[in-house]
Design an enzyme around this catalytic site. Structure first.
Site, PDB file in Angstrom:
ATOM      1  N   ASP A   1       0.963  -1.259   0.032  1.00 44.90           N
ATOM      2  CA  ASP A   1       0.026   0.205  -0.101  1.00 44.90           C
ATOM      3  C   ASP A   1       0.813   1.277  -0.011  1.00 44.90           C
ATOM      4  O   ASP A   1       1.693   1.371   0.971  1.00 44.90           O
ATOM      5  CB  ASP A   1      -0.904  -0.172   1.263  1.00 44.90           C
ATOM      6  CG  ASP A   1      -2.076   1.137   1.185  1.00 44.90           C
ATOM      7  OD1 ASP A   1      -1.819   2.266   0.512  1.00 44.90           O
ATOM      8  OD2 ASP A   1      -2.873   0.977   1.895  1.00 44.90           O
TER       9      ASP A   1
ATOM     10  N   HIS B   1      -0.250   4.326  -0.209  1.00 43.35           N
ATOM     11  CA  HIS B   1      -0.600   5.847   0.024  1.00 43.35           C
ATOM     12  C   HIS B   1       0.156   6.574   1.184  1.00 43.35           C
ATOM     13  O   HIS B   1      -0.063   5.830   2.393  1.00 43.35           O
ATOM     14  CB  HIS B   1      -2.272   5.694   0.596  1.00 43.35           C
ATOM     15  CG  HIS B   1      -3.179   5.350  -0.475  1.00 43.35           C
ATOM     16  ND1 HIS B   1      -3.219   3.944  -0.837  1.00 43.35           N
ATOM     17  CD2 HIS B   1      -3.558   5.991  -1.473  1.00 43.35           C
ATOM     18  CE1 HIS B   1      -4.130   3.919  -1.963  1.00 43.35           C
ATOM     19  NE2 HIS B   1      -4.486   5.101  -2.409  1.00 43.35           N
TER      20      HIS B   1
HETATM   21  C1  B12 Z   1      -4.287  10.012  -3.621  1.00 47.10           C
HETATM   22  C2  B12 Z   1      -4.689   8.562  -3.752  1.00 47.10           C
HETATM   23  C3  B12 Z   1      -3.864   7.731  -4.370  1.00 47.10           C
HETATM   24  C4  B12 Z   1      -2.557   8.156  -4.876  1.00 47.10           C
HETATM   25  C5  B12 Z   1      -1.452   8.059  -3.745  1.00 47.10           C
HETATM   26  C6  B12 Z   1      -0.389   8.870  -3.833  1.00 47.10           C
HETATM   27  C7  B12 Z   1       0.495   8.653  -2.714  1.00 47.10           C
HETATM   28  N1  B12 Z   1       1.724   8.137  -2.842  1.00 47.10           N
HETATM   29  O1  B12 Z   1       0.012   8.635  -1.747  1.00 47.10           O
HETATM   30  C8  B12 Z   1      -2.514   7.146  -5.919  1.00 47.10           C
HETATM   31  C9  B12 Z   1      -3.114   7.554  -7.289  1.00 47.10           C
HETATM   32  C10 B12 Z   1      -0.855   6.438  -6.393  1.00 47.10           C
HETATM   33  C11 B12 Z   1      -3.401   6.112  -5.440  1.00 47.10           C
HETATM   34  C12 B12 Z   1      -3.409   4.494  -5.747  1.00 47.10           C
HETATM   35  C13 B12 Z   1      -4.065   3.750  -5.726  1.00 47.10           C
HETATM   36  N2  B12 Z   1      -5.407   4.034  -4.829  1.00 47.10           N
HETATM   37 CO1  B12 Z   1      -5.777   5.550  -4.258  1.00 47.10          CO
HETATM   38  N3  B12 Z   1      -6.366   7.288  -3.276  1.00 47.10           N
HETATM   39  C14 B12 Z   1      -6.082   8.331  -3.242  1.00 47.10           C
HETATM   40  C15 B12 Z   1      -7.098   9.239  -2.600  1.00 47.10           C
HETATM   41  C16 B12 Z   1      -7.528  10.396  -3.837  1.00 47.10           C
HETATM   42  C17 B12 Z   1      -6.556  10.197  -1.390  1.00 47.10           C
HETATM   43  C18 B12 Z   1      -5.738   9.604  -0.232  1.00 47.10           C
HETATM   44  C19 B12 Z   1      -5.060  10.701   0.629  1.00 47.10           C
HETATM   45  O2  B12 Z   1      -3.642  10.991   0.454  1.00 47.10           O
HETATM   46  N4  B12 Z   1      -5.603  11.195   1.232  1.00 47.10           N
HETATM   47  C20 B12 Z   1      -5.379  12.345   2.338  1.00 47.10           C
HETATM   48  C21 B12 Z   1      -5.182  11.644   3.635  1.00 47.10           C
HETATM   49  C22 B12 Z   1      -4.748  12.579   4.583  1.00 47.10           C
HETATM   50  O3  B12 Z   1      -6.265  10.961   4.035  1.00 47.10           O
HETATM   51  P1  B12 Z   1      -6.448   9.628   4.235  1.00 47.10           P
HETATM   52  O4  B12 Z   1      -5.543   8.604   3.347  1.00 47.10           O
HETATM   53  O5  B12 Z   1      -7.694   9.202   4.166  1.00 47.10           O
HETATM   54  O6  B12 Z   1      -6.160   9.247   5.904  1.00 47.10           O
HETATM   55  C23 B12 Z   1      -7.063   9.792   6.922  1.00 47.10           C
HETATM   56  C24 B12 Z   1      -7.880   8.760   7.362  1.00 47.10           C
HETATM   57  O7  B12 Z   1      -8.006   7.556   6.757  1.00 47.10           O
HETATM   58  C25 B12 Z   1      -7.065   8.797   8.709  1.00 47.10           C
HETATM   59  N5  B12 Z   1      -6.317   7.481   8.931  1.00 47.10           N
HETATM   60  C26 B12 Z   1      -5.531   6.784   8.116  1.00 47.10           C
HETATM   61  N6  B12 Z   1      -4.688   5.866   8.591  1.00 47.10           N
HETATM   62  C27 B12 Z   1      -4.979   5.912  10.106  1.00 47.10           C
HETATM   63  C28 B12 Z   1      -4.802   5.119  11.016  1.00 47.10           C
HETATM   64  C29 B12 Z   1      -5.309   5.272  12.169  1.00 47.10           C
HETATM   65  C30 B12 Z   1      -5.149   4.687  13.656  1.00 47.10           C
HETATM   66  C31 B12 Z   1      -6.204   6.221  12.512  1.00 47.10           C
HETATM   67  C32 B12 Z   1      -6.902   6.430  13.786  1.00 47.10           C
HETATM   68  C33 B12 Z   1      -6.801   6.938  11.500  1.00 47.10           C
HETATM   69  C34 B12 Z   1      -5.970   6.802  10.347  1.00 47.10           C
HETATM   70  O8  B12 Z   1      -6.283   9.451   9.008  1.00 47.10           O
HETATM   71  C35 B12 Z   1      -6.184  10.468   7.875  1.00 47.10           C
HETATM   72  C36 B12 Z   1      -6.443  11.841   8.202  1.00 47.10           C
HETATM   73  O9  B12 Z   1      -7.598  11.866   8.768  1.00 47.10           O
HETATM   74  C37 B12 Z   1      -8.215   8.439  -2.017  1.00 47.10           C
HETATM   75  C38 B12 Z   1      -9.492   8.766  -1.879  1.00 47.10           C
HETATM   76  C39 B12 Z   1      -9.573   9.732  -0.829  1.00 47.10           C
HETATM   77  N7  B12 Z   1     -10.464  10.765  -1.187  1.00 47.10           N
HETATM   78  O10 B12 Z   1      -9.493   9.309   0.332  1.00 47.10           O
HETATM   79  C40 B12 Z   1      -7.694   7.197  -3.091  1.00 47.10           C
HETATM   80  C41 B12 Z   1      -7.967   5.871  -2.301  1.00 47.10           C
HETATM   81  C42 B12 Z   1      -7.389   5.629  -0.995  1.00 47.10           C
HETATM   82  N8  B12 Z   1      -7.383   4.853  -3.422  1.00 47.10           N
HETATM   83  C43 B12 Z   1      -7.963   3.715  -3.524  1.00 47.10           C
HETATM   84  C44 B12 Z   1      -7.528   2.811  -4.380  1.00 47.10           C
HETATM   85  C45 B12 Z   1      -8.413   1.608  -4.570  1.00 47.10           C
HETATM   86  C46 B12 Z   1      -6.134   2.913  -4.900  1.00 47.10           C
HETATM   87  C47 B12 Z   1      -5.686   1.828  -5.911  1.00 47.10           C
HETATM   88  C48 B12 Z   1      -5.799   0.573  -5.551  1.00 47.10           C
HETATM   89  C49 B12 Z   1      -6.360   2.053  -7.129  1.00 47.10           C
HETATM   90  C50 B12 Z   1      -5.674   1.166  -8.592  1.00 47.10           C
HETATM   91  N9  B12 Z   1      -6.710   0.575  -9.020  1.00 47.10           N
HETATM   92  O11 B12 Z   1      -4.642   1.292  -8.960  1.00 47.10           O
HETATM   93  C51 B12 Z   1      -3.851   2.399  -6.108  1.00 47.10           C
HETATM   94  C52 B12 Z   1      -3.443   1.538  -4.783  1.00 47.10           C
HETATM   95  C53 B12 Z   1      -1.814   1.451  -5.008  1.00 47.10           C
HETATM   96  C54 B12 Z   1      -1.331   0.868  -3.822  1.00 47.10           C
HETATM   97  N10 B12 Z   1      -0.446  -0.175  -4.313  1.00 47.10           N
HETATM   98  O12 B12 Z   1      -1.595   1.119  -2.602  1.00 47.10           O
HETATM   99  C55 B12 Z   1      -9.176   3.578  -2.808  1.00 47.10           C
HETATM  100  C56 B12 Z   1      -9.167   2.838  -1.619  1.00 47.10           C
HETATM  101  C57 B12 Z   1     -10.614   1.798  -1.793  1.00 47.10           C
HETATM  102  C58 B12 Z   1     -10.799   1.241  -0.370  1.00 47.10           C
HETATM  103  N11 B12 Z   1     -10.279   1.033   0.571  1.00 47.10           N
HETATM  104  O13 B12 Z   1     -12.021   0.796  -0.355  1.00 47.10           O
HETATM  105  C59 B12 Z   1      -9.647   5.141  -2.462  1.00 47.10           C
HETATM  106  C60 B12 Z   1     -10.237   5.351  -0.970  1.00 47.10           C
HETATM  107  C61 B12 Z   1     -10.135   5.808  -3.776  1.00 47.10           C
HETATM  108  C62 B12 Z   1     -11.684   5.230  -3.589  1.00 47.10           C
HETATM  109  N12 B12 Z   1     -12.866   5.884  -3.292  1.00 47.10           N
HETATM  110  O14 B12 Z   1     -11.818   4.075  -4.367  1.00 47.10           O
HETATM  111  N13 B12 Z   1      -4.343   6.721  -4.801  1.00 47.10           N
END
Ligand code: B12
Lengths: 391, 141
Positions: B16, B18
């Site tokens: 993963d 992200h």
């Molecule tokens: C940017 C992004 C990418 C970028 C990542 C770039 C990078 N190097 O980081 C790229 C384009 C490369 C990418 C790839 C993929 N992605 Co992407 N990506 C996103 C996106 C748009 C934003 C993620 C992000 O950075 N958010 C900002 C951060 C700050 O927020 P966050 O990650 O959600 O984390 C927050 C919370 O989750 C929480 N949190 C996280 N960890 C923890 C742990 C604890 C203990 C706690 C309390 C809270 C917590 O805290 C954070 C702040 O509040 C999301 C969609 C979305 N809008 O969330 C999809 C998403 C995460 N991706 C997704 C997917 C499926 C993929 C791919 C598999 C797509 C594909 N088919 O190729 C690949 C996976 C590649 C891999 N091997 O991992 C899905 C996951 C689906 C799921 N889980 O059901 C999402 C949700 C999009 C969707 N709705 O489908 N992705």
């Protein structure tokens, strides 16, 4: 201002001077000094002691056993440093297996003990001491957390304590251990009576050959059309060495030197021929490969030029196989990402570009399932070695 | 537990990549006074456990964003007993399933794998507040 460079290998000598390179098989009935002075008498006489540089890989190689706390950190870091310093790892033991694991019986050149960041203590206790009592070793070095030092110092005789190889951020810190092991290796090679005598013909320090080759890697682009990442495979008489760029390893080990080295002690074509044949026979691809090369298994028992060629091709295959993701061993290289594969050592005098190309093709097709292979470079004139000696 | 600075091992599990949340987690934990060992993205469960052992950490905080954590965390219970990590607090958060899923289904599943706290799609600060309350609770017990 010309220099005479001499490499003392386990099976042959090679020299490099302004007149080019030359090589000669060693005669084991006499000392290295006598043999060398006899075979290259005129050459040696033509140079001043100051202009003669010697390196040696004859009978080289130290053995180690590493005791660590976990596979992903202490053992991994120590293994990496040991390989990098040209040490052969006999075995590794985890702390929680100390009471159950069988101690190796052979005499070990050095035992390495490691584990924990500095804020952790109490990892080592009497269990380690009882285990050490079962071993036979010449040196022991501790590169783990600082808190266990007083206990270990008072219970382990002649313990060398160096800086913890794991820093407070859990990253590797390799310099101190690497320097210690490299010196040990160097002392082992040049400390041999046979090698010491060579100071009669050189005024310069004698180095170990792998050290020289490793030193030349950053400059390899000045001699060959080689693009990073690349690996250098040195197939010699007793061992096969592989030098590779760190970029090819999945580990996120951050370190100063971009190149690591791995030694396969039992994959030499002459001195360790038997173990090479054994390794080949136990490989699942060997029959297909022999078939591909249009020979039968009997060739492995023959003593002919053709048999030597086949053995060399086999060792190329086996080395690649051992570092590929197909056979996860100590180090797995991302061979799919490789841009160039450089061969040096005795094989470049025996195998043609086409022969090497065909075995590499076979490997990539069979093991990695691809038809794309890296650029193959044969270091016919020992340029890599010459480069390292000149640096 | 004493009141020395708590050590946390964190990272993103499995294949993963992200990385954004991981950076935020690192910064937030440090701001809250923890000593952080961040293994970054693409980290396997064994590596997490090994890091906990080498650092004698108090907390393992795993995050997963692509939804594949389940496959990577099934062995937690086994590793936890093998290495006698009874006192370590195990936390996981992020997107803990692929596609739509309900917390009521996800949380018990991960608890059964051996996690003490499970945060599916819960904001980071809320999660860390809960963690602090949990740690406080342990001390008073
Ligand atoms: C940017 C992004 C990418 C970028 C990542 C770039 C990078 N190097 O980081 C790229 C384009 C490369 C990418 C790839 C993929 N992605 Co992407 N990506 C996103 C996106 C748009 C934003 C993620 C992000 O950075 N958010 C900002 C951060 C700050 O927020 P966050 O990650 O959600 O984390 C927050 C919370 O989750 C929480 N949190 C996280 N960890 C923890 C742990 C604890 C203990 C706690 C309390 C809270 C917590 O805290 C954070 C702040 O509040 C999301 C969609 C979305 N809008 O969330 C999809 C998403 C995460 N991706 C997704 C997917 C499926 C993929 C791919 C598999 C797509 C594909 N088919 O190729 C690949 C996976 C590649 C891999 N091997 O991992 C899905 C996951 C689906 C799921 N889980 O059901 C999402 C949700 C999009 C969707 N709705 O489908 N992705």
């Amino acid at each position: 201002m010309s220099k005479l460079l001499i490499d003392v290998g386990s099976t042959y000598f090679k020299t490099s001077s302004s007149e080019g390179v030359a090589q000669a098989f060693r005669d084991f009935s006499m000392t290295i000094f006598d043999d060398l002075s006899h075979k290259f008498a005129n050459k040696i006489a033509a140079y001043k002691k100051e202009d003669i540089y010697i390196c040696s890989s004859a009978n080289g190689g130290l053995s180690t056993l590493i005791i660590g706390l976990t596979n992903s950190f202490s053992l991994k870091y120590a293994k990496n440093i040991a390989f990098n310093s040209g040490i052969n790892i006999i075995d590794t033991v985890l702390v929680h297996e100390l009471q159950t694991s069988v101690a190796p019986t052979q005499l070990l050149d050095v035992v390495i003990v490691v584990g924990g960041i500095d804020s952790v203590g109490g990892i080592y206790d009497t269990k380690l001491i009882s285990y050490l009592a079962k071993l036979r070793y010449s040196n022991i070095v501790y590169v783990g957390n600082t808190q266990d030092v007083p206990f270990l110092r008072s219970h382990v005789e002649a313990l060398v304590v160096l800086e913890n190889i794991i820093d407070n951020k859990l990253k590797v810190r390799e310099e101190a251990l690497k320097e210690y092991l490299t010196n040990l290796y160097q002392q082992d090679i040049v400390g041999k009576e046979d090698i010491k005598q060579l100071y009669a013909i050189t005024a310069n320090q004698i180095f170990s050959t792998p050290y020289i080759v490793n030193r030349s890697l950053p400059f390899i682009g000045t001699k060959f059309a080689v693009v990073d990442p690349f690996i250098v495979v040195d197939i010699g008489g007793a061992t096969t060495d592989i030098h590779y760029s760190r970029d090819l390893v999945r580990d996120n080990i951050v370190s100063e030197n971009g190149f690591d080295r791995l030694v396969f002690k039992k994959l030499g074509v002459y001195k360790s021929r038997e173990s090479l044949v054994f390794a080949a026979k136990s490989n699942e691809f060997v029959y297909e490969m022999l078939n591909y090369l249009n020979v039968t298994e009997n060739i492995l028992e023959e003593q002919s030029e053709k048999a030597t060629k086949i053995l060399m091709l086999l060792s190329i295959f086996l080395v690649l196989y051992k570092v590929s993701s197909y056979k996860p061993a100590y180090v797995t290289l991302n061979l799919e990402r490789l841009n160039a594969l450089v061969f040096t050592g005795g094989i470049t005098k025996v195998l043609s570009q086409d022969e090497v190309l065909s075995i590499v093709h076979f490997f990539y097709k069979k093991v990695l399932n691809t038809n794309t292979i890296p650029t193959i470079v044969l270091d016919h004139n020992y340029d890599i070695w010459t480069l390292g000696m000149h640096q | 537990m004493t009141d020395r600075i708590k050590k946390v091992v964190t990272g993103v599990v499995g294949n993963d990549i992200h990385v954004v949340a991981n950076r935020l987690i690192d910064i937030s934990l440090q701001a809250r006074g923890y000593e952080v060992f961040n293994l970054g993205v693409n980290t396997y469960l064994e590596e997490f456990i090994d890091a906990v052992i080498e650092t004698d950490a108090d907390i393992l905080l795993i995050s997963s964003l692509n939804g594949e954590a389940e496959g990577w965390c099934r062995d937690l219970q086994f590793l936890r007993s093998e290495y006698q990590l009874k006192d370590v607090v195990f936390v996981i958060g992020g997107n803990l399933a692929v596609g739509e899923a309900k917390c009521e289904d996800i949380v018990p599943k991960y608890k059964a794998y051996g996690f003490d706290l499970v945060f599916h799609q819960i904001d980071l600060n809320t999660g860390l507040d809960t963690l602090e309350a949990f740690m406080q609770d342990r001390i008073t017990k």
